[in-house]
Design an enzyme around this catalytic site. Structure first.
Site, PDB file in Angstrom:
ATOM      1  N   ARG A 149      19.257  76.258  34.362  1.00  0.00           N
ATOM      2  CA  ARG A 149      20.207  75.284  33.817  1.00  0.00           C
ATOM      3  C   ARG A 149      20.954  74.551  34.931  1.00  0.00           C
ATOM      4  NH1 ARG A 149      22.820  80.150  30.628  1.00  0.00           N
ATOM      5  NH2 ARG A 149      20.608  80.682  30.818  1.00  0.00           N
ATOM      6  N   LYS A 199      15.928  90.249  39.779  1.00  0.00           N
ATOM      7  CA  LYS A 199      15.210  90.769  38.627  1.00  0.00           C
ATOM      8  C   LYS A 199      14.609  92.146  38.954  1.00  0.00           C
ATOM      9  CE  LYS A 199      13.685  86.191  37.027  1.00  0.00           C
ATOM     10  NZ  LYS A 199      14.272  86.198  35.665  1.00  0.00           N
ATOM     11  N   ASP A 232      10.963  82.602  40.874  1.00  0.00           N
ATOM     12  CA  ASP A 232      12.315  83.026  40.527  1.00  0.00           C
ATOM     13  C   ASP A 232      12.471  84.522  40.703  1.00  0.00           C
ATOM     14  OD1 ASP A 232      14.879  83.217  39.588  1.00  0.00           O
ATOM     15  OD2 ASP A 232      14.309  83.150  37.475  1.00  0.00           O
TER      16      ASP A 232
END
Length: 485
Positions: free
Chosen positions: A336, A262, A255
Site C-alpha cells: 500500500r 515473514k 517481499d
C-alpha cells in the site's frame, strides 16, 4: 506452438480433437474411419458432452494410430470452449504427440477461436531452468490446426493471439525468480512494448525522491536493488479520448516483509508479490498488440522489500508524494506504501477518469475468498458493475467488498495522518481504505486484491500449476466493453 486455421484436417495430425455439446453428441457424425467405435466407446465411458467432460482413446486413422480426444461443453458459453481447448493441451502436451487438429466444422467462428485461445493459454510453461527434464515430461506438441473453421474465426484469432501474448508476458514476469526479475530488469522485460507503439516512461529512484515519493522509496531503502516507476501509455484513439483509463500495479519483486520479517516457510513464494504489476504489463501488451481503440496508461511501482541495516523500521514515519504522512507500524504492509505514491503520481500526470489498481496486497483476502475470486473495492457502483461483468465474461472473477467511514477510522494514527495497518480484523478492507485516501475527488477508482489468484498450487483450465496470468483477460475485456466504440 504454431496455431493455424485451415480448411481441412492436416494429414500429419496425430491428435484429432472434437468439441461437442450435450444435445449434439448422440447424433454427432465423427469424420473418422472408426466413427461408430469412437461413439460407442465414449458412451461406455459415460461421456455425454457435459461441460468439462473429456475422453481420450487411440484408434486407427489413415493407416496410423492417432489420439482422439472428445471434449464436452454442454450448451456452453465462451468460457467452456476456452476450457475445452485447455483440456486438449492438458491431455497431450507431454504425450509425444506433435500436431493437434481441432475439428471445427460444427463450431461457430467464436467457439473455434475460443478453443484455440484456451489451448494457447494452457500451453504456456517455463522449462528454461530445468536441465534434466525427462522425455516423458517434455512438451512435444508443436502445432495446432483448427480445421474447417470459417474465415471469421481466423480473423477473431488475431485478437485472441494478442491477448494470449499479454497473458504470457504476465506469467513470465510472475514466474521468474527474484534474482532475475527485480525493478530494473522488470523494466527491461517491458521495453519491447515500444515496438508495438507503447510510449514508455521510466522514473529512477533519484527522480522519485525529487517528486517526494517517500512512501514508495521507504519500502525500497533496505534493498541493493533501486526502485523504479514504469509508465506505459497506449492511445489507440488518435487523441480523441483525452482522459485515459489508468491501471496501476503493485510491483514488489520480492517481499521478505522487511524488518517485520515473514516466516521462512513459504517465503520463496514472494517472488510473485509483483503480480499486480505483471498483470498491468501484460494487459498493456495485449491492448497494443490488438490495436485497441482506447486510451490507456499502465503504471508499475517497482521495489524490493529487504531487511538490511538501512531498512525501514516499524514506527518510522514517511511522507508520501501527496503530502500525507504515514506511520509505518508493520513493514510487511508495504504494498500500500508503494501504491499510494504510484496512484498519486498517476493522477497528477495523466488526470484519468478511471483508475483500477491491482495488487497481491493482503493474506486476509485469501482467507476470505481462497483462490476462486479476487477481492474488489471501489468508490463507484457503476465501475463495480463494469468490472464484475468483465470478470465474469473473461474468466477472472471478482467479488465486491465494502468501504465505509467506520473502517477508515481504524487506520487513523495518533502522531501522523494515518498508519499503514488497522486492527486484527478487516485487513483487506482497511488496506483498501488506506489507498482510498490517495484518490482525488471525482476519480472513479477500484482496488483489486489479487493475492489469492495470481498463483495456483494446482493446474487450472487455462493455466498449469504456477502463474495464472490473472488480471490480463479481465482488464482487456473491461476496456473492450466500455471504452472502445
Amino acid at each position: 506452438m504454431k496455431i493455424e486455421f485451415v480448411p481441412t484436417r492436416p494429414a500429419e495430425a496425430d491428435v484429432l480433437a472434437f468439441i461437442v455439446t450435450k444435445s449434439s453428441f448422440d447424433g454427432f457424425a465423427f469424420p473418422l474411419e472408426n466413427a461408430q467405435m469412437v461413439h460407442d466407446t465414449a458412451k461406455l465411458a459415460r461421456f455425454k458432452g457435459e461441460a468439462g467432460q473429456s475422453f481420450l482413446l487411440i484408434a486407427s486413422e489413415g493407416g496410423k494410430l492417432v489420439r482422439i480426444v472428445l471434449l464436452g461443453v454442454a450448451d456452453g458459453d465462451a468460457g467452456d470452449y476456452q476450457k475445452a481447448g485447455g483440456e486438449i493441451i492438458a491431455k497431450v502436451q507431454t504425450s509425444g504427440a506433435k500436431h493437434i487438429a481441432i475439428h471445427a466444422e460444427n463450431l461457430s467462428a467464436q467457439a473455434a477461436a475460443e478453443a484455440a485461445y484456451g489451448a494457447t493459454l494452457r500451453n504456456w510453461r517455463m522449462d528454461k531452468y530445468r536441465t534434466k527434464l525427462a522425455d516423458t515430461s517434455k512438451p512435444s506438441v508443436e502445432a495446432l490446426s483448427v480445421a474447417g473453421a470459417s474465415a471469421e474465426a481466423a480473423a477473431l484469432w488475431t485478437r485472441y493471439a494478442a491477448i494470449a501474448d499479454g497473458v504470457a508476458l504476465t506469467k513470465e514476469l510472475v514466474t521468474e525468480p527474484a534474482n532475475i526479475i527485480y525493478p530494473e530488469s522488470f523494466v527491461e522485460r517491458c521495453k519491447h512494448l515500444a515496438d508495438l507503439g507503447v510510449e514508455i516512461t521510466i522514473l529512477d529512484d533519484k527522480q522519485m525522491a525529487e517528486l517526494g515519493m517517500g512512501a514508495l522509496l521507504g519500502v525500497a531503502q533496505g534493498s541493493r536493488r533501486p526502485a523504479r516507476l514504469l509508465a506505459m501509455k497506449w492511445d489507440g484513439t488518435g487523441g480523441a479520448q483525452a482522459r485515459p483509463v489508468a491501471f496501476v500495479g503493485k510491483g514488489v519483486t520480492f517481499d521478505t516483509g522487511g524488518i517485520s520479517i515473514k516466516p521462512a516457510a513459504g517465503m520463496e513464494d514472494m517472488k510473485w508479490d509483483m503480480g499486480g504489476a505483471g498483470a498491468v504489463a501484460g494487459v498493456m501488451k495485449a491492448l497494443a498488440g490488438r490495436k485497441a481503440k482506447a486510451h490507456v496508461v499502465g503504471i508499475c511501482g517497482l521495489v524490493e522489500n529487504m531487511p538490511d541495516g538501512n531498512a525501514q523500521r516499524p514506527g518510522d514515519i514517511v511522507t508520501s508524494m501527496s503530502g500525507q504522512t504515514i506511520e509505518v507500524l508493520n513493514t510487511d504492509a508495504e504494498g500500500r506504501l508503494v501504491l499510494c505514491d504510484a496512484l498519486h503520481w498517476t493522477q497528477e500526470t495523466y488526470n484519468p477518469e478511471y483508475i483500477v489498481d491491482l495488487a497481491t496486497l493482503t493474506g486476509a483476502i485469501i482467507v476470505s475468498l481462497g483462490s476462486e475470486y479476487a477481492g474488489m473495492f471501489t468508490n463507484d457502483d457503476g465501475l463495480a458493475d463494469k468490472l464484475t461483468a468483465a470478470g465474469k465474461a473473461s474468466g477472472d472473477p471478482l467479488w465486491r467488498f465494502p468501504l465505509s467511514k467506520a473502517y477508515d477510522k481504524m487506520i487513523d494514527s495518533p502522531i501522523a495522518d494515518m498508519k499503514n495497518i488497522g486492527g486484527k480484523g478487516a485487513g483487506s478492507i482497511t488496506a483498501a481504505q488506506f489507498l482510498q485516501r490517495f484518490i482525488k475527488d471525482g476519480v472513479k477508482w477500484a482496488h483489486l486484491d489479487i493475492a489469492g489468484t495470481v498463483w495456483a498450487d494446482k493446474p487450472g483450465a487455462v493455466w498449469d500449476k504456477g502463474a495464472t496470468g490473472f488480471g490480463v483477460r479481465l482488464l482487456d475485456r473491461f476496456v473492450a466493453d466500455n471504452f472502445e466504440g
